[in-house]
Each structure stands twice: as structure tokens, then as C-alpha cells.
Design a protein around this motif. Structure first.
Motif, short mmCIF file in Angstrom:
data_model
loop_
_atom_site.label_atom_id
_atom_site.label_comp_id
_atom_site.label_asym_id
_atom_site.label_seq_id
_atom_site.Cartn_x
_atom_site.Cartn_y
_atom_site.Cartn_z
N VAL A 45 0.87 -1.33 -0.09
CA VAL A 45 -0.10 0.07 0.11
C VAL A 45 0.96 1.39 0.12
N VAL A 46 0.48 2.07 -0.81
CA VAL A 46 1.25 3.58 -0.87
C VAL A 46 0.01 4.55 -0.68
N VAL A 47 0.28 5.62 0.48
CA VAL A 47 -0.75 6.60 0.70
C VAL A 47 -0.12 7.80 0.57
N VAL A 48 -0.59 8.58 -0.43
CA VAL A 48 0.21 10.05 -0.81
C VAL A 48 -1.17 11.07 -0.31
N ASN A 49 -0.63 11.88 0.53
CA ASN A 49 -1.43 12.72 1.24
C ASN A 49 -2.95 12.37 1.71
N GLU A 50 -2.65 11.10 2.26
CA GLU A 50 -3.89 10.39 2.90
C GLU A 50 -4.75 9.85 1.60
N GLU A 51 -4.40 9.52 0.49
CA GLU A 51 -4.96 8.89 -0.50
C GLU A 51 -4.24 7.88 -1.17
N GLN A 52 -4.84 6.78 -1.26
CA GLN A 52 -4.33 5.55 -1.88
C GLN A 52 -3.67 5.97 -3.29
N GLN A 53 -2.27 5.56 -3.65
CA GLN A 53 -1.72 5.83 -4.99
C GLN A 53 -1.10 4.41 -5.55
N LYS A 55 2.40 2.74 -7.16
CA LYS A 55 3.91 3.00 -6.83
C LYS A 55 4.52 3.91 -7.86
N ASP A 56 3.75 4.06 -9.10
CA ASP A 56 4.27 4.89 -10.07
C ASP A 56 4.12 6.23 -9.92
N TYR A 57 3.44 6.66 -8.63
CA TYR A 57 3.19 8.06 -8.47
C TYR A 57 4.68 8.90 -8.46
N ILE A 58 4.32 10.04 -9.20
CA ILE A 58 5.70 10.91 -9.13
C ILE A 58 5.57 11.78 -7.94
N PHE A 59 6.72 11.86 -7.06
CA PHE A 59 6.71 12.89 -5.91
C PHE A 59 6.59 14.43 -6.37
N GLN A 60 5.45 15.18 -5.79
CA GLN A 60 5.30 16.49 -5.91
C GLN A 60 5.74 17.22 -4.80
N GLU A 61 6.11 18.44 -5.02
CA GLU A 61 6.63 19.57 -3.70
C GLU A 61 5.61 19.14 -2.74
N GLY A 62 6.31 18.98 -1.49
CA GLY A 62 5.46 19.12 -0.25
C GLY A 62 4.58 17.65 0.09
N ASP A 63 4.46 16.89 -0.85
CA ASP A 63 3.75 15.51 -0.48
C ASP A 63 4.31 14.92 0.70
N VAL A 64 3.53 14.12 1.33
CA VAL A 64 3.79 13.29 2.35
C VAL A 64 3.37 11.81 1.93
N VAL A 65 4.10 11.12 1.85
CA VAL A 65 3.94 9.59 1.16
C VAL A 65 4.24 8.50 2.36
N LEU A 66 3.54 7.63 2.20
CA LEU A 66 3.50 6.77 3.36
C LEU A 66 3.40 5.40 2.61
N VAL A 67 4.51 4.56 2.83
CA VAL A 67 4.38 3.09 2.30
C VAL A 67 4.40 2.36 3.29
#
Lengths: 74, 607
Positions: A45-53, A55-67
Motif C-alpha cells: 500500500v502507498v498513501v499519498v497525502n492520505e489518498e491511496q496511489q 507505486k508509479d506516482y511521481i513525488f510532487q513538492e510537499g507531498d507526504v508519502v507513506l509506504v
């Protein structure tokens, strides 16, 4: 502004025991965790800013990413 | 004795008598509780060669020292018996609120023995213990019976009940509790049915003595805090076990069409997020749980509700049967629970029958006229009912895939997906050698809960056969089932990744005895070896051949998906066993050596 990658439980072993690291935007989650030595397939599971994404999501400025590692299953 | 209710209740169903025996201090010291009590009592009390469905078999229901305590997940109890499905050891872990109530009624364990001359309910309200006539309940489904008791007695009464599956002694019948929790695998429900025991109704108001109340409160709160602050809490609570559906599909582990593949084209509509959005109406947790994984669902299409489906049911009654409609999977879940049969074995058995049908081995003459193709939802619903009632093709499937495939022959044994007679649970293991070994050596048959090693396969290389992988499986087998000994749930450690060392001061505060995880893992190793010795005692010729996996995983590679063309070589299957036996201190035929028995202090137990 960098993004934050947060690693759950046993994944912290791939980051010297630390729960977080700063990541420059523009790379995929898959690329960043691979560089840490984590096999992307082990991440359920990958969660980006509290939404599931994916693994091919590209980091954006200020993102908080939880794996999240699934170490034990059901 | 701190940490224990102090009494074991023995119920003789043949003559209707009850005795309360002190919980032996030595038993608590050496085997702690839960499945530790279970295997010890099974070995000591059920004679060699007992018919699993005869009067000599017994059921041992056991709590552990953290059951019913203010410890996250302290709502688990173990049901041990001689398994009608496999002829070996059965140990089914049941969540909910039953075990807490059992302890509050002053009981660490309940031993059920003999056979009642008529259907009865075991009624326990603190020291009031009765067997009540249940003739009017016999034949009824589980939800109706549980609701009837709750309506009459009150919500605080906890119910464990069998359905028609248990009454008809389907070898994989389960015990239902709390409308959606089960002692699921191995056929505990069938043994209960053989004893004519329809239900157990429990209520208690007593307390458990604690060695150090202040330290207990502190250690318990530390565990709750760790759960509440865990990174994965929101995700886990939102989706529970269903969060792995998409991941299993991605890595080729999702059982698909009788395990012929590990990836399913309909996986997206079976995924956790899809299910949450479309059918989940609320969350549901067990006793004392801060991270409820149960999902309560509403199936509009069928005008029904169910707790579930969990991952295993989605795998076995969904993708494994070629079904992509989550409402239909949930309905299959409901039917199995209500009729009292295990969703894993039922889904696996129907998958095997569907493959027989699609290969032309079964025709409509064999299927009672059903078009038993993969994906036929109505046929699945009908088969579940027929299995529970042992009618038509259901009678054959109710025997489990090992016996059924032996009867049918024609090569169907090759795609009967079981180990030791227990249908494999929800992970396809064509090329995941640690997970394959986990299934091969699991002490109840092909179940995932003892050692879930598939991410380790992915991290170190899925096809590798190396001592480190085997050591990992053994460590998991010794460690993970300790939660079933302590009477708690492992998922707080597994899914929230909380520090397992937080349990050590809690256990010490409750019992007054310090036990490190090293000590606890040693207890786990002793139990593991005893279960192995039990299998050997009960099955002539037991050994290496019993540990072989389904042929599908070493002969029949998936034709699609991430594991397309991949299998485990048979020589590697044997290599896995060679390394495993050596590391366990077992013979090359897979039996504990006298030296191993001696070193683990088991000589006196297994005399």
C-alpha cells in the motif's frame, strides 16, 4: 520544497532505522524505494497525502508519502 | 494463579455432568494457554486412533493470559480437536467476545467430551451451568440461533453455534460466533455436531487476578498508544485484510480459477477500496480492539448483510471461482457463515469441481444439472447449500478435495489444492518458495496463518531455496502462533507493525512471570514439535510424503499473469524439506529425533 517519504515498521531498517526521509520531487515512488534497497513488490500500500496511489506516482513538492509493508499477512 | 481464571470446565455430554478442575500451574508454566493447552490436552486425553467424529474425540476451548484483558486484541480463543478434515491436529482461532466472557465466567478452558443423546445447548452463567434441550434449534442456521439467544438473554451473552454444516458433520464445518467470527478450519463444527451440541451460551461477571495492577495498566496503555499512533492504522481500519487483494493480484498470489493462476482480470472490483466504496456500511471489531478489521457489508442485490468478506473469502469464493462481483462474494460469505461451513475449504472445493466440469470430467449428470462453469454465481450459491446439507455433488465436495479427488480419480488429484487434506488458503504459490514451504509444513494443513512468508520471498528472490528462507519460515512458525497461545490477536503486530516487545511487560504484569520473546519462541517450538508428533501418532506412515505440496505448484505453471510460466522445481521442493527438517532437528522423513524431543523437554509430555 522536498517531499517526505515515511516508512512503516520494518521498512525503516532500509533507512538506518529512521522513519522518514526527504525526497526531491520528480521521481517515482518505485524508483526511490528501490534505491533504498526495498523490492517494490513487497509494498502492498502507498498513501499519498492520505489518498491511496500506485507505486508509479511521481513525488510532487510537499507531498507526504507513506509506504506500508505487509510483513505478516492475515 | 495470576493471569488465569483458575478453572477448567469439563462437560461430559454423554451423562450430562460437569466438573471444574483447577488449572494446573505446571500446564500454565509450560504451555501458557490457548493452543498450548490444546495440544497438551489433546495428546493426553484423546486416545490414539480415536474417530474424529466419535465419542472419544474431544474439543478443547482455551483462552490465554491476555484474553479478556485490556490488551489490544485480547479476544482470541483456541479450539483444538482431532480434525475430521485431515485426521490430524486441528487448532482454530476464533475472535469476537467469547473468550473474554469465558474468562469472566471463571474458566480458562472448556473440555467437551462424549456425545449427548439429544441436541443440547451448553449454558454457562457464572457458576450456573446447564445442558438445555436444543431439539427446537437443531436444523436452524447460525444467525437465527444466535439472534434468538441474544434477543432472549441480552447482548452481553456470547454465543458459539453450529449450523446445518456442523450438524451434518461436514468435515470442514465451522463454529460461528458474533454473527461473523468463526473457529473456521479443520472441522471443529463437525466435531461439535457429532456431540449433538448445537451451541454454547456464555455470560460471566468475575475478574481475573493480576500480579501488578499498576504495571498492567501502564503496559496495556502503552500497547494501545502504539496501535493508535501506528502509521498504518487508518489504512488498516478502512480496509482490513482486503487491503492486500490488489497487491496479491499484482504479485501473482491471488488464487484464480482453482489456483491455475495468481492474477485475476476482475481483481479491481474485488479490491479493498472498491469494496469499501460499494458495499461496506460500518467497521466491526473484536473484544478490546483499537483497530477493527471487520467490515460489515450490505448487499443490495440480495437484500442482505454480512460481516465480511475478508481477504481469504474474496480469494477463495471470488477470484478462485472466477467471480468478480463483490456483492456476490459477500453473499457466498453469508451463506457459508449461516450454514456453518468454512469459506476457504468450500471455495477451494467448488473451484476444484468447476475445473473438473470445464475439463469434461464432470458433466451435468454429475453436477445435479448445474452449469458449473467458473463465474457462475448461482451455481456457487447452490453448491454451498448442497455441501452443507451433503446433497448430490455437495456430498462429494463436503468430504474435502483430498478425499473427493481420490474418489473421482482421472488425474483430478493433480489439481486438488490441499496439503495433508486441508484445502489451501488464499495465496497462490507457484513461485514463492518460502510461502510454499509454509503451507507444506503448517501444522494444521495448508493454512497461511502460522507463517506468512510471501513478502520475504519477494524481498530476497522468490525462486531461491536457501537456508535463510527456511529459517525465516521456522521463526515465523515458532513466533506467530504464540499469539494463539497468549489468547490474543497477532494483527496488531502484523499489520500495524507495533513493537512486539511491548507485550513482554504486559504479560509480566498480568502473570507475575517475566518471559522474553526468546522464551516464548521456545514454547512455540515445543508446541510445534508436539503437533508434529501428534500427526505421526495418529497416522500410520506419516512423514515427508505428507508435506508435499499440490502438484499444480511444481508441474502446472500459470498461463497468464506475473507468474506466467513459473513453477517451483520438484527438486527444490525436496531441497526445501531437507533444509527444513535439518534446521528443525527432525529425521530425513520429517519426524522429531529423540535428541530433539529430549532437548525441548518433551519426553515426559509425549510418553
Amino acid at each position: 520544497m522536498p517531499a517526505t517519504l515515511r516508512l512503516s515498521g520494518p521498512l525503516r531498517d532500509f533507512n538506518g532505522g529512521k522513519p522518514e526521509l526527504q525526497v526531491q520531487p520528480g521521481r517515482t515512488i518505485r524508483e526511490v524505494i528501490t534505491d533504498l534497497g526495498i523490492v517494490p513488490e513487497t509494498i502492498a500500500v502507498v498513501v499519498v497525502n492520505e489518498e491511496q496511489q500506485t507505486k508509479d506516482y511521481i513525488f510532487q513538492e510537499g507531498d507526504v508519502v507513506l509506504v506500508l509493508a505487509i510483513i505478516g499477512g492475515g | 494463579m495470576n493471569g488465569y481464571a483458575g478453572r477448567i470446565l469439563r462437560v461430559n455430554l454423554t451423562n450430562g455432568t460437569f466438573t471444574k478442575e483447577p488449572t494446573p500451574a505446571a500446564l500454565a508454566r509450560d504451555f501458557i494457554g490457548g493452543r498450548g493447552f490444546g495440544i497438551y490436552l489433546l495428546l493426553k486425553e484423546v486416545p490414539q486412533g480415536a474417530d474424529p467424529l466419535g465419542p472419544e474425540n474431544k474439543i478443547f476451548i482455551s483462552s490465554g493470559p491476555i484474553s479478556g484483558m485490556l490488551i489490544p486484541g485480547g479476544g482470541k480463543c483456541d479450539w483444538t480437536t482431532k480434525a475430521p478434515l485431515t485426521g490430524g491436529y486441528a487448532s482454530a482461532s476464533m475472535g469476537g467476545h467469547f473468550t473474554a466472557e469465558m474468562r469472566y465466567a471463571g474458566l480458562d478452558s472448556i473440555i467437551l467430551e462424549g456425545v449427548s443423546p439429544k441436541p443440547v445447548t451448553l449454558f454457562i452463567d457464572d457458576d450456573k451451568i446447564e445442558l438445555r434441550d436444543a431439539s427446537d434449534l437443531w436444523g436452524k442456521n447460525t444467525f437465527m440461533v444466535e439472534k434468538q439467544f441474544k434477543d432472549k438473554l441480552g447482548e452481553e451473552y456470547q454465543i458459539a453455534v453450529i449450523g446445518p454444516g456442523g450438524e451434518n458433520m461436514v468435515p470442514y464445518a465451522c463454529v460461528n460466533h458474533d454473527y461473523g467470527r468463526q473457529a473456521g478450519r479443520g472441522g471443529v463444527g463437525a466435531v461439535m455436531g457429532s456431540k449433538k451440541l448445537k451451541a454454547i451460551v456464555l455470560h460471566g461477571t468475575k475478574s481475573i487476578p493480576v500480579a501488578d495492577p499498576a504495571a498492567y495498566r501502564k503496559a496495556g496503555m502503552a500497547l494501545y498508544k502504539a496501535c493508535k499512533e501506528a502509521d498504518g492504522l487508518k489504512q488498516w481500519t478502512s480496509y482490513g485484510t482486503t487491503q492486500v487483494v490488489s497487491w496479491c493480484d499484482e504479485v501473482g498470489a491471488l488464487p484464480t480459477r482453482n489456483f491455475s493462476a495468481g492474477s485475476f482480470e476482475g481483481a479491481s472490483t474485488l479490491s479493498g477500496p472498491y469494496m469499501r466504496e460499494h458495499i461496506v456500511i460500518t467497521d466491526k471489531g473484536c473484544f478490546g480492539c483499537p483497530c477493527p478489521c471487520g467490515k460489515y457489508s450490505r448487499m443490495k442485490k440480495y437484500n442482505s448483510n454480512v460481516e465480511g468478506p475478508e481477504y481469504e473469502t474474496i480469494g477463495l469464493c471470488g477470484s478462485n471461482l472466477g467471480i468478480a462481483d463483490i456483492e456476490s462474494v459477500a453473499q457466498a460469505n453469508l451463506l457459508c457463515d449461516d450454514l456453518g461451513i468454512d469459506t476457504i475449504s468450500a471455495g477451494n472445493a467448488i473451484g476444484w469441481a468447476m475445473e473438473c466440469y470445464e475439463k469434461g470430467i464432470f458433466t451435468k449428470k454429475d453436477t445435479d444439472g448445474l452449469d458449473l462453469k467458473f463465474g457462475n454465481v448461482e451455481a456457487v450459491f447452490t453448491m454451498i447449500e448442497k455441501i452443507a446439507r451433503r446433497e448430490g455433488l455437495g456430498a462429494l465436495l463436503s468430504e474435502g478435495v483430498k478425499r473427493a479427488s481420490k474418489k473421482v480419480g482421472q488425474g483430478t488429484e493433480k489439481f486438488a489444492i490441499h496439503v495433508k487434506g486441508m484445502e489451501q488458503s488464499g495465496y497462490a504459490t507457484h513461485n514463492a518458495t518460502a510461502m510454499l514451504l509454509s503451507y507444506m509444513t503448517c501444522d494444521v494443513g495448508a493454512h497461511h496463518n502460522r507463517a506468512w512468508a510471501i513478502t520475504y520471498d519477494l524481498q530476497v528472490g522468490r525462486e531461491l531455496v536457501v537456508p535463510e528462507k527456511v529459517a525465516r519460515v521456522i521463526w515465523l512458525q515458532n513466533f506467530r502462533p504464540m499469539f494463539d497461545v497468549l489468547g490474543g490477536c497477532r494483527l496488531q503486530w502484523v499489520e500495524l507493525n507495533i513493537d512486539r516487545d511491548l507485550y513482554v511487560p504486559a504479560l509480566e504484569a498480568i502473570t507475575g512471570i517475566h518471559r522474553s520473546w526468546e522464551d516464548l519462541e521456545m514454547v512455540g517450538a515445543r508446541i510445534w514439535n508436539l503437533t508434529r508428533l501428534y500427526w505421526a501418532r495418529e497416522n500410520e506412515g506419516f512423514g515427508r510424503s505428507w508435506d508435499l505440496p499440490p502438484a499444480r505448484f511444481y508441474e502446472d505453471a500459470p498461463k497468464s499473469g506475473p507468474t506466467k510460466g513459473q513453477i517451483t522445481k520438484f527438486e527444490d521442493v525436496n531441497k526445501l524439506l531437507d533444509i527444513y527438517y535439518e534446521q528443525r532437528g527432525w529425521t530425513s522423513n520429517g519426524l522429531p529425533t529423540p535428541a530433539t524431543i529430549e532437548s525441548l523437554g518433551l519426553k515426559a509430555v509425549f510418553a
